[in-house]
Design an enzyme around this catalytic site. Structure first.
Site, mmCIF file in Angstrom:
data_model
loop_
_atom_site.group_PDB
_atom_site.id
_atom_site.type_symbol
_atom_site.label_atom_id
_atom_site.label_comp_id
_atom_site.label_asym_id
_atom_site.label_seq_id
_atom_site.Cartn_x
_atom_site.Cartn_y
_atom_site.Cartn_z
ATOM 1 N N GLU A 140 0.803 -1.013 -0.075
ATOM 2 C CA GLU A 140 0.066 -0.090 -0.177
ATOM 3 C C GLU A 140 0.931 1.090 0.232
ATOM 4 O OE1 GLU A 140 -1.777 -2.386 3.417
ATOM 5 O OE2 GLU A 140 -0.391 -2.749 1.914
ATOM 6 N N LYS A 209 15.107 -5.474 -11.592
ATOM 7 C CA LYS A 209 14.211 -4.840 -11.750
ATOM 8 C C LYS A 209 13.933 -4.097 -10.266
ATOM 9 C CE LYS A 209 10.656 -7.455 -13.569
ATOM 10 N NZ LYS A 209 9.453 -7.717 -14.001
ATOM 11 N N HIS A 326 1.650 -13.908 -13.976
ATOM 12 C CA HIS A 326 1.793 -12.604 -13.888
ATOM 13 C C HIS A 326 0.864 -11.853 -14.882
ATOM 14 C CE1 HIS A 326 4.979 -13.412 -11.303
ATOM 15 N NE2 HIS A 326 5.009 -12.488 -10.829
#
Length: 447
Positions: A140, A209, A326
């Site tokens: 979040e 990444k 994904h």
């Protein structure tokens, strides 16, 4: 009057001139093929060609990243050099400089509650000048605001961007956020990953990444800058909640289904033991029957992941087996945030895709059932009420938009084997979705 340049004019074909780059006495110059052997030769090349409007230069500059992934034990033992020097090849030379060691550490605040005192004791015992920044690195909060907070504190503390890497200690979200911050500070500051969850251990820590969420989209902002090193100590997993061990097992299962039948069989037979033991093999559990499974499963998961990532670190090739699980999960995960952990959303996606593979005739009903039973044995969700057909279609549409007009759907063709498919029809997806809901829907879930 507008001038249009032929898009084929500026190239490095036979009609262009090729120049090598040579450095002599600190100055780089371009030279032809017969430049001789003197000076320092770069692997970069400049190609010069003429167009209707002038000259065009094409630069070919290979970028090579070298980074280490190191399995280790007792990382926080003050006699262990790894945390401070494990990222360099010649640590004796670095230690011999006599320079004060400085480290900026970003740590997940929950991890800090458990390990903060031990990390502090390590740093003090090694006479390290340090700043430790605990942050709420949850999905979040995975935002540019947190990145900016890190950058502000790094700037206040002051580090040498060449010799004083930033340390990231936490789960995948922490590693992603710190990686992005480090890549931005002074255009690229080295950083080190210390994963403390199973998912981060086998997935987030081994690739290049980094990123944060943006516009209610998962990892919409980010880049491809690998760490200087990742230090993997399984002892951190001993304090991870059971649900988070299960969460990490989803990414391990992904690699098993795509590439390694042996890993699938380990998870199928020893998965519940690994979940129970939290991959610990020291002390009383050293002779337990899951000790070898813990070592083998983590090793295979990392090796198979690296096989797929290393040749395609910047994702120039969009056909990626590691995207299994994904395609739908980013949309689902963000919709129900924070109800599902990342690996849980991935597993729901994989569960549906296994049914797509079955509908296509790639997996038998028996193989499909075997995969689903394995997932359930790992205490992973295999269905979710918010994963509607509308959401699935939307996610696949987004996939088409951002993957060069092809869905690039990884599907298992056997247990431990997979291929990329671009011809899965909407009818096939709908039929698979219907059977998936009939077999695994709400009325079939345990109470």
């Amino acid at each position: 009057m507008s001038h249009v340049t032929d898009c084929n004019d500026c190239d490095h074909s036979d009609k262009s001139k090729e120049f090598k780059l040579v450095q002599i006495n600190g100055t780089w110059t371009r030279q032809g093929e017969d430049c001789g052997d003197s000076g320092r030769l770069s692997s970069a090349r400049i190609f010069e060609s003429s167009t209707a409007n002038g000259l065009c230069w094409t630069v070919v500059s290979p970028i090579v990243f070298t980074y280490k992934i190191v399995q280790c034990e007792n990382l926080l033992d003050p006699t262990n050099d790894t945390l401070l020097f494990g990222h360099v090849d010649n640590c004796k030379e670095l230690k011999g400089h006599g320079k004060t060691i400085k480290r900026f550490i970003v740590i997940d605040e929950t991890v800090h509650e458990v390990y903060g005192d031990k990390i502090t004791a390590y740093l003090k015992a090694r006479n390290v000048t340090y700043k430790m920044l605990p942050l709420p690195t949850t999905e979040e909060n995975k935002s540019m605001q947190l990145v900016m907070k890190i950058l502000e504190e790094v700037h206040k503390f002051g580090i040498d961007r060449r010799s004083e890497p930033i340390l990231a200690i936490g789960g995948g979200v922490c590693l992603d956020i710190v990686g992005l911050a480090a890549s931005l500070y002074r255009r690229r500051t080295p950083y080190i990953r210390v994963p403390t969850t199973l998912l981060a251990y086998i997935d987030a820590s081994v690739g290049a990444k980094n990123g944060v969420n943006f516009a209610n989209c998962k990892n919409k902002l980010g880049g491809y800058i690998p760490p200087a090193a990742a230090f993997l100590d399984r002892s951190f997993l001993a304090t991870v909640p059971r649900r988070h061990i299960s969460n990490g097992l989803a990414e391990m299962l992904k690699m098993a289904l795509m590439k390694h039948r042996g890993l699938f069989e380990i998870l199928e037979t020893k998965g519940p033991d690994l979940l129970e033991s939290k991959f610990q093999t020291q002390g009383e559990t050293e002779t337990a029957n899951w000790a070898q499974a813990a070592s083998e499963s983590t090793r295979i998961a990392i090796e198979t992941m690296l096989e797929e990532l290393a040749p395609n670190l910047w994702e120039d090739d969009l056909d990626r087996l590691v995207d299994f699980g994904h395609l739908i999960s980013p949309e689902l995960e963000m919709k129900v945030l924070p109800a599902l952990l990342h690996g849980e959303a991935v597993n729901i996606d994989m569960s549906l895709m296994v049914y797509v593979a079955r509908e296509r005739g790639l997996l038998s009903p028996a193989e499909t059932s075997r995969v689903i039973r394995c997932m359930q044995g790992l205490e992973l969700p295999v269905w979710h009420g918010d994963c509607s057909l509308q959401l699935v279609r939307k996610a696949l549409g987004e996939r088409l938009r951002h993957s060069g007009g092809l869905v690039r759907m990884p599907l298992p063709t056997a247990l431990g084997q997979a291929e990329i498919f671009n011809d899965t029809s909407d009818d096939t997806v709908c039929l698979a979705f219907q059977k998936w809901c009939e077999d695994l829907g709400a009325e079939h879930l345990p109470e």
